[in-house]
Design an enzyme around this catalytic site. Structure first.
Site, PDB file in Angstrom:
ATOM      1  N   ARG A  31       0.582  52.036  31.120  1.00 56.54           N
ATOM      2  CA  ARG A  31       1.333  52.350  30.053  1.00 56.54           C
ATOM      3  C   ARG A  31       0.206  54.281  30.163  1.00 56.54           C
ATOM      4  O   ARG A  31       0.171  54.877  29.172  1.00 56.54           O
ATOM      5  CB  ARG A  31      -0.134  52.284  28.717  1.00 56.54           C
ATOM      6  CG  ARG A  31       0.661  50.933  28.198  1.00 56.54           C
ATOM      7  CD  ARG A  31       1.744  50.816  27.213  1.00 56.54           C
ATOM      8  NE  ARG A  31       2.119  49.730  26.763  1.00 56.54           N
ATOM      9  CZ  ARG A  31       2.198  49.275  25.447  1.00 56.54           C
ATOM     10  NH1 ARG A  31       0.848  49.900  25.544  1.00 56.54           N
ATOM     11  NH2 ARG A  31       2.525  47.882  25.578  1.00 56.54           N
ATOM     12  N   ARG A  35       0.003  57.099  23.959  1.00 56.92           N
ATOM     13  CA  ARG A  35      -0.485  58.240  22.919  1.00 56.92           C
ATOM     14  C   ARG A  35      -1.766  58.556  22.797  1.00 56.92           C
ATOM     15  O   ARG A  35      -1.631  59.548  22.515  1.00 56.92           O
ATOM     16  CB  ARG A  35      -0.287  57.243  21.533  1.00 56.92           C
ATOM     17  CG  ARG A  35       0.748  56.947  21.030  1.00 56.92           C
ATOM     18  CD  ARG A  35       0.241  56.056  20.186  1.00 56.92           C
ATOM     19  NE  ARG A  35      -0.043  55.033  20.913  1.00 56.92           N
ATOM     20  CZ  ARG A  35       0.019  53.037  20.240  1.00 56.92           C
ATOM     21  NH1 ARG A  35       0.073  53.032  19.257  1.00 56.92           N
ATOM     22  NH2 ARG A  35      -0.248  52.378  21.044  1.00 56.92           N
ATOM     23  N   ARG A  44       6.920  62.158  20.598  1.00 57.12           N
ATOM     24  CA  ARG A  44       7.049  61.082  19.764  1.00 57.12           C
ATOM     25  C   ARG A  44       7.449  60.979  18.463  1.00 57.12           C
ATOM     26  O   ARG A  44       8.002  60.696  17.737  1.00 57.12           O
ATOM     27  CB  ARG A  44       5.807  59.892  19.804  1.00 57.12           C
ATOM     28  CG  ARG A  44       5.947  58.547  19.092  1.00 57.12           C
ATOM     29  CD  ARG A  44       6.454  57.418  19.642  1.00 57.12           C
ATOM     30  NE  ARG A  44       6.235  56.465  19.181  1.00 57.12           N
ATOM     31  CZ  ARG A  44       7.485  56.706  17.977  1.00 57.12           C
ATOM     32  NH1 ARG A  44       8.119  57.555  17.505  1.00 57.12           N
ATOM     33  NH2 ARG A  44       6.912  55.158  16.714  1.00 57.12           N
ATOM     34  N   ASP A  81      10.267  49.450  26.409  1.00 53.69           N
ATOM     35  CA  ASP A  81       9.604  48.124  26.203  1.00 53.69           C
ATOM     36  C   ASP A  81      10.123  46.676  26.269  1.00 53.69           C
ATOM     37  O   ASP A  81      10.829  46.576  26.782  1.00 53.69           O
ATOM     38  CB  ASP A  81       9.115  48.549  24.818  1.00 53.69           C
ATOM     39  CG  ASP A  81       8.339  48.311  24.786  1.00 53.69           C
ATOM     40  OD1 ASP A  81       7.162  48.417  24.215  1.00 53.69           O
ATOM     41  OD2 ASP A  81       8.274  46.642  24.018  1.00 53.69           O
ATOM     42  N   TYR A 156       6.307  36.405  21.215  1.00 61.88           N
ATOM     43  CA  TYR A 156       7.237  37.739  20.601  1.00 61.88           C
ATOM     44  C   TYR A 156       8.414  37.040  19.169  1.00 61.88           C
ATOM     45  O   TYR A 156       8.315  38.087  17.953  1.00 61.88           O
ATOM     46  CB  TYR A 156       7.499  39.143  20.986  1.00 61.88           C
ATOM     47  CG  TYR A 156       5.937  40.035  21.451  1.00 61.88           C
ATOM     48  CD1 TYR A 156       5.051  40.339  20.308  1.00 61.88           C
ATOM     49  CD2 TYR A 156       5.726  39.732  22.399  1.00 61.88           C
ATOM     50  CE1 TYR A 156       3.999  40.565  20.973  1.00 61.88           C
ATOM     51  CE2 TYR A 156       4.559  41.003  23.102  1.00 61.88           C
ATOM     52  CZ  TYR A 156       3.593  41.295  22.736  1.00 61.88           C
ATOM     53  OH  TYR A 156       1.882  41.798  22.827  1.00 61.88           O
TER      54      TYR A 156
HETATM   55  O1  CP3 Z   1       3.738  51.924  30.814  1.00 55.34           O
HETATM   56  C1  CP3 Z   1       3.793  53.225  30.566  1.00 55.34           C
HETATM   57  O2  CP3 Z   1       4.210  53.672  30.904  1.00 55.34           O
HETATM   58  C2  CP3 Z   1       5.700  52.347  30.526  1.00 55.34           C
HETATM   59  C3  CP3 Z   1       6.178  52.172  29.185  1.00 55.34           C
HETATM   60  C4  CP3 Z   1       5.853  50.616  28.617  1.00 55.34           C
HETATM   61  C5  CP3 Z   1       5.436  50.557  27.112  1.00 55.34           C
HETATM   62  N1  CP3 Z   1       5.818  48.846  26.673  1.00 55.34           N
HETATM   63  C6  CP3 Z   1       5.883  51.788  25.924  1.00 55.34           C
HETATM   64  C7  CP3 Z   1       5.329  51.537  24.756  1.00 55.34           C
HETATM   65  C8  CP3 Z   1       5.805  49.026  29.383  1.00 55.34           C
HETATM   66  C9  CP3 Z   1       5.919  48.575  30.603  1.00 55.34           C
HETATM   67  C10 CP3 Z   1       5.797  48.048  27.941  1.00 55.34           C
HETATM   68  C11 CP3 Z   1       4.881  46.986  28.279  1.00 55.34           C
HETATM   69  C12 CP3 Z   1       5.013  46.013  26.740  1.00 55.34           C
HETATM   70  N2  CP3 Z   1       5.152  46.259  25.569  1.00 55.34           N
HETATM   71  C13 CP3 Z   1       3.936  45.316  27.020  1.00 55.34           C
HETATM   72  C14 CP3 Z   1       3.785  44.143  28.269  1.00 55.34           C
HETATM   73  C15 CP3 Z   1       1.913  44.655  28.813  1.00 55.34           C
HETATM   74  C16 CP3 Z   1       1.255  44.955  27.901  1.00 55.34           C
HETATM   75  O3  CP3 Z   1       0.873  45.795  27.526  1.00 55.34           O
HETATM   76  O4  CP3 Z   1       0.917  44.233  27.113  1.00 55.34           O
HETATM   77  C17 CP3 Z   1       4.283  44.192  25.447  1.00 55.34           C
HETATM   78  C18 CP3 Z   1       3.128  43.210  25.408  1.00 55.34           C
HETATM   79  C19 CP3 Z   1       4.421  45.366  25.001  1.00 55.34           C
HETATM   80  C20 CP3 Z   1       5.484  45.478  23.226  1.00 55.34           C
HETATM   81  C21 CP3 Z   1       4.250  45.648  22.737  1.00 55.34           C
HETATM   82  N3  CP3 Z   1       5.357  47.825  22.740  1.00 55.34           N
HETATM   83  C22 CP3 Z   1       3.438  45.547  21.960  1.00 55.34           C
HETATM   84  C23 CP3 Z   1       2.555  44.821  21.600  1.00 55.34           C
HETATM   85  C24 CP3 Z   1       3.410  47.479  21.689  1.00 55.34           C
HETATM   86  C25 CP3 Z   1       2.647  47.689  20.383  1.00 55.34           C
HETATM   87  C26 CP3 Z   1       1.038  48.205  20.526  1.00 55.34           C
HETATM   88  C27 CP3 Z   1       0.979  49.626  21.667  1.00 55.34           C
HETATM   89  O5  CP3 Z   1      -0.001  49.567  22.414  1.00 55.34           O
HETATM   90  O6  CP3 Z   1       1.247  50.445  20.008  1.00 55.34           O
HETATM   91  C28 CP3 Z   1       4.386  48.438  22.319  1.00 55.34           C
HETATM   92  C29 CP3 Z   1       5.007  49.755  21.505  1.00 55.34           C
HETATM   93  C30 CP3 Z   1       4.570  50.612  22.774  1.00 55.34           C
HETATM   94  N4  CP3 Z   1       5.533  50.602  24.378  1.00 55.34           N
HETATM   95  C31 CP3 Z   1       4.066  51.652  22.832  1.00 55.34           C
HETATM   96  C32 CP3 Z   1       4.178  52.558  24.252  1.00 55.34           C
HETATM   97  C33 CP3 Z   1       3.442  53.881  24.266  1.00 55.34           C
HETATM   98  C34 CP3 Z   1       3.350  52.589  22.152  1.00 55.34           C
HETATM   99  C35 CP3 Z   1       4.433  52.624  20.825  1.00 55.34           C
HETATM  100  C36 CP3 Z   1       4.280  54.333  19.951  1.00 55.34           C
HETATM  101  O7  CP3 Z   1       3.786  54.815  21.286  1.00 55.34           O
HETATM  102  O8  CP3 Z   1       4.494  54.146  18.886  1.00 55.34           O
END
Ligand code: CP3
Length: 346
Positions: A31, A35, A44, A81, A156
């Site tokens: 990640r 943010r 964003r 994602d 999910y």
């Molecule tokens: O690692 C990186 O920088 C690459 C991008 C990436 C994202 N999600 C961007 C993201 C990666 C590799 C993921 C993987 C992901 N997504 C996982 C597996 C890793 C983990 O964290 O367990 C999972 C379970 C998800 C599903 C997901 N996406 C969730 C649960 C959420 C909400 C939680 C949160 O952090 O907001 C997201 C949204 C998400 N995916 C964001 C980002 C940067 C935040 C949303 C935003 O910026 O508005």
């Protein structure tokens, strides 16, 4: 690509995946584009929906490069994602600000109607992002693609959101075992195709995120985590025999044992709960990635310094990719990330 006739530039993370050891390990963070970065929040805010950001190659590439420009990490991870897979398979996916993903919970009948790999073109914008990135990244920076593991993606799809223990998916798997097996199989086939396209477009390696593997019993872990990930690895290697793959069965505990051998992944991603002696044992069999508690990175100071030192001391003598044990959180101070990198690089 390096198109000169000279020796190609060394991409350290890929070297570690082949089993090489560096005095100072290469480093990136799960990640890392997100943010906690003001430059991410700015883009964003302009991008509209989160999925729109994932499907707009220029912007997704720009966001991927932000942490590379700021910190000089050894790898960039494609900005996307894990839930683009259910989206491509025909499920409705959205992200609610401050809450997380929302999907229409899937029922057994709908599982039969999911789109197969004929719908892979839906993800073409993400593949285009990979191509842009390989052109724009410095030669020595590795480019990582990824997907979610079938179990984690299915949790999910079934619950329609993240839940504390993924009980809805566990219940579904006990009540509809055959249908559930079929769902994971469909996700595995689609995901393998997606990873192949990422690798063909220029990703140096891919990571399979099984963020929820820690909520399963031993037999279920074998059926729902190990076998579907092995299926992805086998399908990818049928097409690309030397594909480099990182497996991350988060919070698998004792079940980390044998995961590398059973699935065929090159590297094991560890969370911070893995005891050091066990982590060393796992490293005896190949590369390890991890495993700083992301909360130490929020805390900074002594908690951060000690956490980094323990990992370097304990695992720095073998093939190691320094990383967090899970994704960085939005409240993390940037100065702490800088400090972490300084400590890792010595
Ligand atoms: O690692 C990186 O920088 C690459 C991008 C990436 C994202 N999600 C961007 C993201 C990666 C590799 C993921 C993987 C992901 N997504 C996982 C597996 C890793 C983990 O964290 O367990 C999972 C379970 C998800 C599903 C997901 N996406 C969730 C649960 C959420 C909400 C939680 C949160 O952090 O907001 C997201 C949204 C998400 N995916 C964001 C980002 C940067 C935040 C949303 C935003 O910026 O508005």
């Amino acid at each position: 690509m390096n198109n000169s006739a000279e020796k190609p530039t060394e991409r350290k993370i890929i070297e570690v995946l082949k089993g090489r050891h560096y005095e100072r390990p290469p480093v990136w963070m799960m990640r890392q584009a997100g943010r906690y970065l003001p430059e991410y929040r700015e883009i964003r805010a302009k991008a509209g929906s989160f999925l729109n950001l994932c499907y707009t190659p220029d912007i997704a590439a720009e966001v991927t490069l932000q942490p590379i420009k700021r910190f000089g990490f050894d790898a960039a991870i494609l900005f996307s994602d894990i839930l683009v897979i259910p989206d491509a398979m025909g499920r409705k996916v959205s992200f609610v600000e401050g809450e997380g993903p929302r999907l229409e919970p899937i029922n057994p009948d709908e599982i039969k109607k999911l789109k197969g790999t004929e719908a892979i073109g839906h993800l073409d914008p993400v593949i285009e992002t990979v191509s842009i990135l390989r052109n724009e990244l410095p030669d020595e920076v590795s480019l990582l693609g990824f997907c979610g593991a079938p179990w984690t993606v299915a949790t999910y799809m079934i619950a329609g959101r993240g839940t504390p223990d993924q009980a809805p998916a566990r219940l579904f798997s006990y009540e509809n075992e055959k249908v559930f097996e079929n769902l994971l199989d469909q996700i595995a086939v689609f995901s393998a195709q997606y990873l192949i396209k990422q690798l063909e477009a220029g990703a140096d390696a891919v990571q399979i995120f099984d963020s929820w593997s820690g909520v399963l019993g031993e037999k279920e872990f074998e059926k729902w985590c190990v076998l579907p990930v092995k299926k992805i690895v086998d399908l990818v290697r049928q097409k690309i025999p030397d594909a480099k793959i990182i497996g991350f069965p988060k919070s698998a505990g004792f079940l980390y044992q044998g995961y590398r051998q059973k699935t065929g992944v090159d590297c094991l991603g560890l969370d911070w709960s893995v005891p050091m002696s066990f982590a060393k044992e796992l490293q005896g069999e190949g590369a390890i990635q991890g495993n700083l508690d992301p909360v130490r990175l929020i805390a900074g100071g002594k908690a951060l310094d000690e956490g980094v030192e323990e990992i370097i001391e304990g695992l720095g003598n073998g093939p190691l990719i320094f990383n967090l044990g899970h994704g960085i959180t939005p409240q993390t101070p940037i100065a702490n990330v800088e400090r972490m990198i300084e400590l890792v690089r010595g």
